[in-house]
Design a protein around this motif. Structure first.
Motif, PDB file in Angstrom:
ATOM      1  N   THR A  22       0.857  -1.189   0.000  1.00 36.92           N
ATOM      2  CA  THR A  22       0.000   0.000   0.000  1.00 36.92           C
ATOM      3  C   THR A  22       0.895   1.241   0.000  1.00 36.92           C
ATOM      4  O   THR A  22       2.025   1.203   0.476  1.00 36.92           O
ATOM      5  CB  THR A  22      -0.924   0.073   1.243  1.00 36.92           C
ATOM      6  OG1 THR A  22      -0.133   0.307   2.405  1.00 36.92           O
ATOM      7  CG2 THR A  22      -1.749  -1.189   1.419  1.00 36.92           C
TER       8      THR A  22
ATOM      9  N   TYR B 269       0.152   5.796   0.077  1.00 40.05           N
ATOM     10  CA  TYR B 269      -0.938   6.767   0.163  1.00 40.05           C
ATOM     11  C   TYR B 269      -0.541   8.171  -0.309  1.00 40.05           C
ATOM     12  O   TYR B 269      -1.352   9.072  -0.296  1.00 40.05           O
ATOM     13  CB  TYR B 269      -1.438   6.860   1.617  1.00 40.05           C
ATOM     14  CG  TYR B 269      -1.661   5.509   2.267  1.00 40.05           C
ATOM     15  CD1 TYR B 269      -2.809   4.767   1.998  1.00 40.05           C
ATOM     16  CD2 TYR B 269      -0.707   4.969   3.131  1.00 40.05           C
ATOM     17  CE1 TYR B 269      -3.011   3.529   2.581  1.00 40.05           C
ATOM     18  CE2 TYR B 269      -0.899   3.727   3.727  1.00 40.05           C
ATOM     19  CZ  TYR B 269      -2.047   3.010   3.441  1.00 40.05           C
ATOM     20  OH  TYR B 269      -2.243   1.773   4.022  1.00 40.05           O
TER      21      TYR B 269
ATOM     22  N   LEU C 146      -1.162  -0.430  -4.044  1.00 37.32           N
ATOM     23  CA  LEU C 146      -2.578  -0.352  -3.661  1.00 37.32           C
ATOM     24  C   LEU C 146      -2.788   0.883  -2.794  1.00 37.32           C
ATOM     25  O   LEU C 146      -2.154   1.023  -1.743  1.00 37.32           O
ATOM     26  CB  LEU C 146      -2.969  -1.600  -2.844  1.00 37.32           C
ATOM     27  CG  LEU C 146      -4.336  -1.541  -2.157  1.00 37.32           C
ATOM     28  CD1 LEU C 146      -5.475  -1.522  -3.180  1.00 37.32           C
ATOM     29  CD2 LEU C 146      -4.516  -2.721  -1.191  1.00 37.32           C
TER      30      LEU C 146
ATOM     31  N   GLY D 228      -4.907   1.727  -0.471  1.00 39.06           N
ATOM     32  CA  GLY D 228      -5.929   1.037   0.316  1.00 39.06           C
ATOM     33  C   GLY D 228      -6.787   2.022   1.091  1.00 39.06           C
ATOM     34  O   GLY D 228      -6.345   3.134   1.410  1.00 39.06           O
ATOM     35  N   ASP D 229      -7.992   1.560   1.432  1.00 37.85           N
ATOM     36  CA  ASP D 229      -8.808   2.411   2.308  1.00 37.85           C
ATOM     37  C   ASP D 229      -8.269   2.338   3.743  1.00 37.85           C
ATOM     38  O   ASP D 229      -8.755   3.047   4.633  1.00 37.85           O
ATOM     39  CB  ASP D 229     -10.305   2.074   2.223  1.00 37.85           C
ATOM     40  CG  ASP D 229     -10.621   0.654   2.665  1.00 37.85           C
ATOM     41  OD1 ASP D 229      -9.685  -0.132   2.918  1.00 37.85           O
ATOM     42  OD2 ASP D 229     -11.833   0.321   2.751  1.00 37.85           O
ATOM     43  N   SER D 230      -7.212   1.542   3.945  1.00 36.27           N
ATOM     44  CA  SER D 230      -6.485   1.575   5.223  1.00 36.27           C
ATOM     45  C   SER D 230      -5.826   2.948   5.388  1.00 36.27           C
ATOM     46  O   SER D 230      -5.245   3.240   6.432  1.00 36.27           O
ATOM     47  CB  SER D 230      -5.434   0.456   5.286  1.00 36.27           C
ATOM     48  OG  SER D 230      -4.587   0.490   4.152  1.00 36.27           O
TER      49      SER D 230
ATOM     50  N   ASP E  23      -8.688   1.489  -3.879  1.00 32.20           N
ATOM     51  CA  ASP E  23      -9.677   0.775  -3.072  1.00 32.20           C
ATOM     52  C   ASP E  23     -10.998   1.545  -3.062  1.00 32.20           C
ATOM     53  O   ASP E  23     -11.024   2.743  -2.753  1.00 32.20           O
ATOM     54  CB  ASP E  23      -9.145   0.717  -1.622  1.00 32.20           C
ATOM     55  CG  ASP E  23      -9.332  -0.639  -0.997  1.00 32.20           C
ATOM     56  OD1 ASP E  23      -9.971  -1.504  -1.608  1.00 32.20           O
ATOM     57  OD2 ASP E  23      -8.800  -0.823   0.115  1.00 32.20           O
TER      58      ASP E  23
ATOM     59  N   LYS F  63     -10.265  -1.990  -6.433  1.00 26.61           N
ATOM     60  CA  LYS F  63     -10.460  -3.186  -5.603  1.00 26.61           C
ATOM     61  C   LYS F  63     -11.770  -3.030  -4.845  1.00 26.61           C
ATOM     62  O   LYS F  63     -12.058  -1.940  -4.341  1.00 26.61           O
ATOM     63  CB  LYS F  63      -9.292  -3.356  -4.611  1.00 26.61           C
ATOM     64  CG  LYS F  63      -9.508  -4.512  -3.636  1.00 26.61           C
ATOM     65  CD  LYS F  63      -8.252  -4.842  -2.869  1.00 26.61           C
ATOM     66  CE  LYS F  63      -7.995  -3.998  -1.653  1.00 26.61           C
ATOM     67  NZ  LYS F  63      -9.072  -3.985  -0.649  1.00 26.61           N
TER      68      LYS F  63
ATOM     69  N   HIS G 256     -11.652  -8.946  -3.177  1.00 24.23           N
ATOM     70  CA  HIS G 256     -11.064  -8.971  -1.818  1.00 24.23           C
ATOM     71  C   HIS G 256     -12.027  -9.740  -0.932  1.00 24.23           C
ATOM     72  O   HIS G 256     -13.140  -9.268  -0.660  1.00 24.23           O
ATOM     73  CB  HIS G 256     -10.868  -7.528  -1.329  1.00 24.23           C
ATOM     74  CG  HIS G 256     -10.250  -7.419   0.040  1.00 24.23           C
ATOM     75  ND1 HIS G 256      -9.697  -6.236   0.507  1.00 24.23           N
ATOM     76  CD2 HIS G 256     -10.081  -8.305   1.048  1.00 24.23           C
ATOM     77  CE1 HIS G 256      -9.230  -6.414   1.730  1.00 24.23           C
ATOM     78  NE2 HIS G 256      -9.462  -7.667   2.080  1.00 24.23           N
TER      79      HIS G 256
ATOM     80  N   VAL H  95      -7.601 -10.513  -3.512  1.00 26.91           N
ATOM     81  CA  VAL H  95      -6.900 -10.439  -2.230  1.00 26.91           C
ATOM     82  C   VAL H  95      -7.583 -11.405  -1.256  1.00 26.91           C
ATOM     83  O   VAL H  95      -8.808 -11.424  -1.150  1.00 26.91           O
ATOM     84  CB  VAL H  95      -6.939  -8.995  -1.655  1.00 26.91           C
ATOM     85  CG1 VAL H  95      -6.468  -8.968  -0.207  1.00 26.91           C
ATOM     86  CG2 VAL H  95      -6.087  -8.053  -2.503  1.00 26.91           C
TER      87      VAL H  95
ATOM     88  N   GLU I 293      -7.617 -12.009   2.640  1.00 27.65           N
ATOM     89  CA  GLU I 293      -7.143 -11.414   3.899  1.00 27.65           C
ATOM     90  C   GLU I 293      -7.511 -12.310   5.078  1.00 27.65           C
ATOM     91  O   GLU I 293      -8.696 -12.644   5.268  1.00 27.65           O
ATOM     92  CB  GLU I 293      -7.743 -10.008   4.075  1.00 27.65           C
ATOM     93  CG  GLU I 293      -7.262  -9.348   5.373  1.00 27.65           C
ATOM     94  CD  GLU I 293      -7.503  -7.849   5.443  1.00 27.65           C
ATOM     95  OE1 GLU I 293      -7.966  -7.248   4.452  1.00 27.65           O
ATOM     96  OE2 GLU I 293      -7.221  -7.269   6.517  1.00 27.65           O
TER      97      GLU I 293
ATOM     98  N   ILE J   2      -2.760 -11.629   2.461  1.00 25.46           N
ATOM     99  CA  ILE J   2      -2.277 -10.863   3.619  1.00 25.46           C
ATOM    100  C   ILE J   2      -2.785 -11.636   4.832  1.00 25.46           C
ATOM    101  O   ILE J   2      -3.996 -11.804   5.014  1.00 25.46           O
ATOM    102  CB  ILE J   2      -2.724  -9.373   3.606  1.00 25.46           C
ATOM    103  CG1 ILE J   2      -2.248  -8.673   4.887  1.00 25.46           C
ATOM    104  CG2 ILE J   2      -4.219  -9.179   3.348  1.00 25.46           C
ATOM    105  CD1 ILE J   2      -2.184  -7.159   4.790  1.00 25.46           C
TER     106      ILE J   2
ATOM    107  N   VAL K 260       0.711  -9.074  -0.070  1.00 24.79           N
ATOM    108  CA  VAL K 260       0.591  -7.624   0.104  1.00 24.79           C
ATOM    109  C   VAL K 260       0.837  -7.288   1.568  1.00 24.79           C
ATOM    110  O   VAL K 260       0.402  -8.017   2.462  1.00 24.79           O
ATOM    111  CB  VAL K 260      -0.799  -7.086  -0.346  1.00 24.79           C
ATOM    112  CG1 VAL K 260      -1.955  -7.844   0.264  1.00 24.79           C
ATOM    113  CG2 VAL K 260      -0.940  -5.589  -0.039  1.00 24.79           C
TER     114      VAL K 260
ATOM    115  N   VAL L 247       0.940  -3.738   4.314  1.00 23.62           N
ATOM    116  CA  VAL L 247       0.570  -2.338   4.495  1.00 23.62           C
ATOM    117  C   VAL L 247       1.846  -1.547   4.803  1.00 23.62           C
ATOM    118  O   VAL L 247       2.683  -1.969   5.613  1.00 23.62           O
ATOM    119  CB  VAL L 247      -0.474  -2.219   5.638  1.00 23.62           C
ATOM    120  CG1 VAL L 247      -0.676  -0.769   6.070  1.00 23.62           C
ATOM    121  CG2 VAL L 247      -1.792  -2.845   5.198  1.00 23.62           C
TER     122      VAL L 247
HETATM  123  O1  KIV Z   1      -6.858  -1.190   2.547  1.00 25.18           O
HETATM  124  C1  KIV Z   1      -5.922  -1.997   2.537  1.00 25.18           C
HETATM  125  O2  KIV Z   1      -4.786  -1.688   2.925  1.00 25.18           O
HETATM  126  C2  KIV Z   1      -6.187  -3.340   2.053  1.00 25.18           C
HETATM  127  C3  KIV Z   1      -5.095  -4.347   2.179  1.00 25.18           C
HETATM  128  C4  KIV Z   1      -5.048  -4.864   3.575  1.00 25.18           C
HETATM  129  C5  KIV Z   1      -5.235  -5.454   1.204  1.00 25.18           C
HETATM  130  O3  KIV Z   1      -7.251  -3.614   1.593  1.00 25.18           O
END
Ligand code: KIV
Length: 270
Positions: free
Chosen positions: A19, A21, A38, A40-42, A80, A109, A133, A176, A178, A199, A209, A211
Motif C-alpha cells: 500500500t 498513500y 494499492l 488502500g482504504d487503510s 480501493d 479493488k 477482496h 486479495v 485477507e 495478507i 501484500v 501495508v
Molecule cells: O486497505 C488496505 O490496505 C487493504 C489491504 C489490507 C489489502 O485492503
C-alpha cells in the motif's frame, strides 16, 4: 505492468503488492520495482487517524490516488473503493470506480464475496479492471463482529471457495485473500485461474501484500503477527526529530553551511 501480465504471473512468479498513500512513498515503491501499488482504504487508520476504514470517503481516496499516480507515473496503481461507494447500486459503483480511473488508477479493488459478482461484472464490462477482496473484509467488520481469521469452519470455507470462483467468473483479474487460514487459501489458489494475493493468508498465495506502515514499522503500537517489519522507521524518525530539537535548542543548527549571506553563491539546494 498491466492486468494481462499480472494474470500470467500466476504459477510462475510471485506478485508483490504494497500500500502507499502519497507521492513520495509511491515513488519509493516504484523505484523498488514493486508490482502493484494499492491505495488502500487503510488510508483511514494509517494516515487520517480514523479508528477503522468505515469513515473513509471517495473525496479523501481520490486525493491520495491522484498523489500516488503523480509520485509513481509508471506504476500499476489499484484504488480501493471505500465503504458505501459501490454497495448502494451498480450505477454508483460504475460512477465512483470511473472517477478513480480518471485520476490515474489502473484498476479498483472491492471488498466482498459472491454477493458482489454483479458489481464486478458491470465494472469489468464498463472497462474498469477489478481486483476482488475476500476473507476478512474490514468494511464488514460490524457484520463479522470483529477482525477474525476466516475459513475456520466448513461453512466459511465453502463460502470463500464459492466467492473466489464467482469473482473469477465475473471477470476479476486477481483476488486479495485477507486473514484466511492457510489450507483454505491454498485450496482457493489452486482452484482458480487468476492470481490470489494474500495478507495473513499463509505461504501458498500467488502474491503477498503488506501495508506500508506495518512493513516499515511506522506504528509502534501495532505489529500484527501476519506482517513483518522490514524497518523500524518510527525509531529512526523519532531519533532524527529529537536530534533536530537538541541542535536547535543548543544553537548547533543552523551552522554556517546552512545560512545565506550577501556573498552566498548558487541556489537553495546544495
Ligand atoms: O486497505 C488496505 O490496505 C487493504 C489491504 C489490507 C489489502 O485492503
Amino acid at each position: 505492468m498491466n492486468v494481462e501480465k499480472l494474470k500470467k504471473m500466476k504459477g510462475k512468479e510471485k506478485i508483490v503488492m504494497v500500500t502507499a498513500y502519497d507521492a513520495p512513498s509511491a515513488r519509493i515503491a516504484q523505484d523498488a520495482g514493486i508490482d502493484i501499488i494499492l491505495v488502500g482504504d487503510s488510508l483511514g487508520n494509517n494516515v487520517l487517524g480514523y479508528e477503522n476504514t468505515i469513515p473513509v470517503t471517495m473525496e479523501e481516496m481520490l486525493i491520495h490516488v491522484a498523489a500516488v499516480r503523480r509520485g509513481a507515473p509508471k506504476a500499476f496503481v489499484v484504488a480501493d473503493m471505500p465503504f458505501l461507494s459501490y454497495q448502494p447500486s451498480l450505477e454508483k459503483a460504475i460512477e465512483n470506480a470511473g472517477r478513480f480511473l480518471k485520476v490515474g488508477a489502473n484498476a479498483v479493488k472491492i471488498e466482498g464475496g459472491e454477493e458482489f459478482g454483479d458489481v464486478v461484472q458491470r465494472l469489468v464490462e464498463s472497462g474498469i479492471p477489478v481486483m476482488g477482496h475476500i476473507g476478512l473484509t474490514p468494511q464488514f467488520v460490524n457484520r463479522f463482529g470483529g477482525y477474525r481469521v476466516q475459513g475456520k469452519t466448513e461453512k466459511s470455507r465453502e463460502y470463500l471457495l464459492r466467492s473466489a470462483r464467482e469473482l473469477e467468473k465475473r471477470g476479476a483479474f486477481a483476488i486479495v485473500l485477507e486473514m484466511v487460514v492457510e489450507e483454505v487459501a491454498k485450496e482457493i489458489t489452486e482452484g482458480i485461474s487468476i492470481p490470489t494475493i494474500g495478507i495473513g493468508s499463509g505461504r501458498f498465495c500467488d502474491g503477498q501484500v503488506l501495508v506500508w506502515h506495518d512493513l516499515l514499522g511506522l506504528n509502534p503500537d501495532f505489529a500484527p503477527r501476519f506482517s513483518k517489519r522490514y524497518a523500524n522507521l518510527y525509531e529512526t524518525i523519532l531519533k532524527a526529530l529529537q536530534e533536530f530539537k537538541k541542535e536547535v535548542k543548543e544553537g548547533i543548527f543552523p551552522s554556517e553551511e546552512h545560512v545565506f549571506t550577501d556573498k552566498s553563491q548558487g541556489g537553495v539546494s546544495s
